[in-house]
Design an enzyme around this catalytic site. Structure first.
Site, PDB file in Angstrom:
ATOM      1  N   ASP A 160       1.273  -0.074  13.681  1.00 45.34           N
ATOM      2  CA  ASP A 160       1.612  -1.428  13.242  1.00 45.34           C
ATOM      3  C   ASP A 160       1.845  -2.378  14.412  1.00 45.34           C
ATOM      4  OD1 ASP A 160       1.527  -0.586  10.605  1.00 45.34           O
ATOM      5  OD2 ASP A 160       3.656  -0.086  10.544  1.00 45.34           O
ATOM      6  N   ARG A 216      -8.399  -2.662  -0.576  1.00 48.06           N
ATOM      7  CA  ARG A 216      -8.151  -1.437   0.183  1.00 48.06           C
ATOM      8  C   ARG A 216      -8.521  -0.201  -0.644  1.00 48.06           C
ATOM      9  NH1 ARG A 216      -2.114  -2.378   2.397  1.00 48.06           N
ATOM     10  NH2 ARG A 216      -2.505  -0.357   3.386  1.00 48.06           N
ATOM     11  N   SER A 240       0.489   9.036   6.920  1.00 53.19           N
ATOM     12  CA  SER A 240       1.756   9.572   6.421  1.00 53.19           C
ATOM     13  C   SER A 240       1.955   9.225   4.950  1.00 53.19           C
ATOM     14  CB  SER A 240       2.921   9.023   7.249  1.00 53.19           C
ATOM     15  OG  SER A 240       2.947   7.607   7.207  1.00 53.19           O
ATOM     16  N   GLN A 241       1.309   8.143   4.482  1.00 52.53           N
ATOM     17  CA  GLN A 241       1.436   7.760   3.075  1.00 52.53           C
ATOM     18  C   GLN A 241       0.832   8.821   2.167  1.00 52.53           C
ATOM     19  OE1 GLN A 241      -0.267   3.868   2.546  1.00 52.53           O
ATOM     20  NE2 GLN A 241       1.132   2.880   3.984  1.00 52.53           N
ATOM     21  N   GLY A 248       0.818  -1.209   0.000  1.00 55.04           N
ATOM     22  CA  GLY A 248       0.000   0.000   0.000  1.00 55.04           C
ATOM     23  C   GLY A 248       0.850   1.256   0.000  1.00 55.04           C
TER      24      GLY A 248
END
Length: 269
Positions: free
Chosen positions: A263, A69, A114-115, A40
């Protein structure tokens, strides 16, 4: 990246050379397929790079897991730069991305992802004018640190972080040393903490403050974790993580920690 015209040479095990040609230099045949498998992060960052790169039309795909997703948030931001996605109003892979012919900087209010923030930074680098990102909650900042030595990015710290990207400014080449991943290190640390008379030293682990929520939580609950041999490498903080078996108190974790250890929540459960 190779499909987008980037030349990558393997120097030796664990060492690669990327030969960039500057902003807007990605190129490929029309409808080239970019398969991100289960990444992702890769999918979102490459969309940021491609959305404002001239003359790009690519098909984006991934495995079954990634295809479930939603890409809606990243799509909506890239559309503000002028990129187009087909089919319209579809937010799951496979998708076709057509880059903007005249990308102009945008103003973006970042969430906890943050992606998407990083993809916006990368898109802004190749857009005309200034892109401004307002960050109410500070998320992972690896992209900002990587670009720190360039005049194209400016960060104003305060109650809200404001990231300003000046588009179309040439970037300086960099050498990057990639340290150990703190999320992966957390699993080894957890095993050590729970096993009697155990201890472990995890060498050269990345301890960026936006990534060590798990270590901070465990330390607040009697966990014996310490950072030694701290140093700066490629604008990131790196250290050796020393862990010893501990009698950990019941965890009470507030929502403020989520961004820095999302995570690692399965370990704490």
């Amino acid at each position: 990246l190779r499909k987008l015209g980037v030349k990558i040479n393997k120097i030796k095990k664990g060492k690669y050379e990327f030969l960039g040609k500057g902003l807007g230099s990605f190129h490929c045949k029309k409808n080239t397929v970019l398969d991100f498998s289960n990444s992702g992060t890769g999918a979102r960052l490459i969309q940021g790079c491609c959305a404002t790169n001239p003359n790009i039309q690519v098909k984006l795909t991934g495995d079954k897991s990634l295809s479930k997703r939603s890409m809606k948030k990243i799509i909506k931001v890239m559309e503000e730069f002028g990129a187009e996605y087909f089919p319209k109003n579809k937010f799951h892979f496979p998708l076709t991305l057509v880059s903007s012919e005249l990308p102009v900087g945008i103003k973006h209010v970042a969430g906890i992802s943050s992606q998407i923030k990083s993809a916006t930074i990368l898109a802004g680098l190749n857009a005309f004018g200034k892109t401004t990102i307002i960050e109410k909650i500070k998320s992972r900042d690896h992209t900002e640190r990587m670009l720190k030595h360039n005049s194209a990015i400016k960060i104003k710290k305060g109650e809200k972080n404001i990231i300003e990207i000046k588009g179309k400014k040439a970037l300086e080449p960099i050498n990057i040393s990639v340290p150990g991943d703190p999320s992966t290190a957390s699993f080894y640390a957890a095993l050590c903490l729970l096993n009697k008379d155990s201890k472990i030293i995890l060498k050269r682990v990345h301890i960026n403050p936006t990534r060590i929520g798990f270590f901070n939580i465990i330390r607040k609950h009697n966990g014996k974790i310490s950072f030694k041999n701290k140093r700066i490498e490629s604008n990131e903080i790196v250290a050796d993580v020393h862990v010893k078996n501990s009698k950990i108190k019941n965890l009470k974790v507030g929502g403020k920690f989520f961004v820095s250890c999302q995570d690692e929540y399965p370990i704490m459960f």
